[in-house]
Design an enzyme around this catalytic site. Structure first.
Site, short mmCIF file in Angstrom:
data_model
loop_
_atom_site.label_atom_id
_atom_site.label_comp_id
_atom_site.label_asym_id
_atom_site.label_seq_id
_atom_site.Cartn_x
_atom_site.Cartn_y
_atom_site.Cartn_z
CB SER A 186 -0.97 -0.03 1.19
OG SER A 186 -2.02 0.88 1.00
CG ASP A 439 -5.87 -3.21 -4.24
OD1 ASP A 439 -6.70 -2.50 -3.65
OD2 ASP A 439 -4.64 -3.03 -4.16
CG HIS A 464 -4.89 -3.16 -0.43
ND1 HIS A 464 -4.44 -2.38 -1.46
CD2 HIS A 464 -4.43 -2.55 0.70
CE1 HIS A 464 -3.76 -1.35 -1.00
NE2 HIS A 464 -3.73 -1.44 0.32
#
Length: 501
Positions: A186, A439, A464
């Site tokens: 991320s 994602d 994700h």
């Protein structure tokens, strides 16, 4: 003794699950569940050791860092937390695997569990991790005030990593033979890529998972991917599910416009009455977050299951009733008696400058969106299945209200970030960009090979940062194959590093 200590930590994590949550706290819930998953994975390995020797727990420490790396006339400092795990390290020439922290607190599991730990075991690497400045315990007591928070940025974070590299190198007498590889997912995935980009003399290679390296003010593509995923049969979605979601929000919107809120307050268990217009936007955003969170974190928890959500939407007698069922299901999972839809309460939460040493840093992260990234997940595009009340203006107004940052400044900051790092076309080498097609954040990442050594791995059916979790036999074949590709590339790069010395 170690088992008892970890069991106590697990109990602490689970004890925090049933607090006063609302839908905008999904990331906090997932953060806790990941800690529990990491605990289970680590304890399984500890119970069935794969190698000789007694387990040695990781070391927690603090490094004194400049508050401002770019102004040496500012002598202010803060203490940054790190973790070190020497369990697998082959002295003196084994590589160093750096796990980069992000917008939440870190724990010892950052060097005990995950894909990078499994790779470290294979390559006999020293494992180190660094908590991001201003998150967790790596923050001064006044760190969240308007004056003090100005030293929170990705550029300062990269300078922290460089300083940490020097600290570890001196602590263990490392040489160029000790190749460094950094890992992140991320926002830390972006930091991983940027650390390799900006400090190529320090880090030999990087793995950037689900990394949104392109800053975007109006991130309309987020909900485009959510819509596509809700209709994707691979994860249990369907065209009918997506139609039902659209229809349910259209009905909610039609009830909000004339101010007919009493039925909505009752049907969706609002903690307080809805006062137009800000509470309306808060209300629909909370409902949308259920679907957005389910897609982004699909299969990471019982509350993040696209298949189950779509089954409830389709089976209901109407789209509206389907939305009620999904909301109730989500409330039961989180442990809510009612949903907090007050805009003033949400505003007060982000304005709060008191320090929380665990979990996700909401105020800090919002500051970073206002000063660097944008990433505002709006719904003003016709492809969005939710409510047009989720506007860019409402997000930018928060930057002004909370941090005194005007909209034009936010726009300019986003442009600068892309100029500074190269957006989704960075000119670097030896970086693996890993993304799942479910994602929504993959829309801002690198999806195609940029060069022979700046490669992209795109995983069908995963959400994700799925590759960063500990491997399981139940992982889909696409994820297993991606992990093999990552491992092969890491092996190749470490071999090339040893040949260069």
């Amino acid at each position: 003794m170690i088992a008892l200590r970890l069991l106590l930590l697990l109990a602490l994590l689970l004890a925090g699950v049933d607090g006063a949550w609302n839908q905008r706290q999904i990331r906090k819930k997932i953060h806790q569940l990941r800690q529990v998953q990491n605990f289970k994975s680590f304890y399984s390995r500890l119970a069935f050791p794969r190698g000789p020797g007694r387990y040695v727990p990781p070391v927690e420490g603090y490094l004194t860092q400049p508050l401002d790396h770019f102004n040496r006339r500012n002598n202010d400092t803060y203490r940054q937390r790190y973790w070190i795990n020497e369990e697998f390290w082959k002295r003196p020439d084994g590589p160093v695997f750096l796990y980069i922290g992000g917008e939440s607190s870190e724990s010892e599991f950052s060097v005990l569990s995950g894909e990078h730990v499994e790779l470290a075991q294979t390559h006999h690497a020293l494992l180190v991790s660094l908590e991001h400045r201003y998150y967790g315990t790596s923050i001064n007591p006044d760190g969240l005030t308007l004056d003090a928070i100005k030293f929170l940025s990705s550029q300062q974070a990269l300078a922290d990593l460089a300083s940490f590299h020097l600290f570890i190198s001196q602590k263990y007498n490392l040489t160029p033979k000790n190749a460094w590889i950094c890992f992140g997912g991320s926002y830390p995935g972006s930091l991983s890529a940027w650390f390799r980009l900006k400090f190529p003399h320090l880090v030999y290679a990087a793995v950037a998972s689900s990394a949104p390296v392109r800053a975007e003010l109006d991130f309309t593509d987020y909900n485009k991917v959510v819509a596509q995923s809700l209709s994707d049969p691979v994860i249990g979605g369907s065209a009918k599910c997506l139609d039902r979601v659209r229809e349910s929000f259209q009905e909610v919107n039609s009830m909000l416009h004339p101010g007919n809120t009493s039925k909505l307050e009752k049907d969706f268990s609002s903690c307080s009455p809805l006062h137009a217009p800000e509470d309306y936007a808060e209300f629909v955003s909370n409902l949308a977050d259920i679907f957005m969170g389910a897609v982004q974190y699909n299969m990471e928890s019982p509350g993040s299951d696209v298949r189950k959500i779509c089954e409830n939407m389709v089976a209901a007698e109407s789209a509206y009733e389907g939305l009620r069922t999904v909301n109730k299901m989500y409330m039961e999972f989180i442990g809510l008696k009612c949903v907090e839809n007050s805009y003033e309460k949400s505003l007060a939460d982000i304005k709060n400058t008191s320090i929380s040493l665990v979990g996700v840093g909401e105020r800090q992260w919002y500051y970073q969106t206002c000063t660097e990234f944008g990433y505002y997940q709006t719904c003003e595009d016709s492809s969005c299945p939710f409510s047009p009340l989720m506007t860019l203006k409402s997000q930018l107004d928060l930057c002004t209200e909370i941090f005194q940052i005007p909209p034009d400044s936010v726009r300019q900051s986003v442009k600068f970030t892309n100029e500074f790092y190269g957006a989704d076309h960075p000119k670097s080498s030896r970086i693996i960009f890993v993304n799942g097609d479910i994602d929504p954040w993959h829309a801002l990442s690198v999806l195609k090979n940029q060069s022979r050594s700046e490669i992209a791995i795109f995983i069908n059916g995963t959400a994700h940062c799925a590759n960063m979790n500990p491997s399981r036999t139940s992982d889909p074949p696409s994820l297993q194959k991606a992990r093999e590709e990552i491992a092969d590339k890491i092996r190749e790069w470490l071999q090339s590093a040893s040949m260069m010395e």
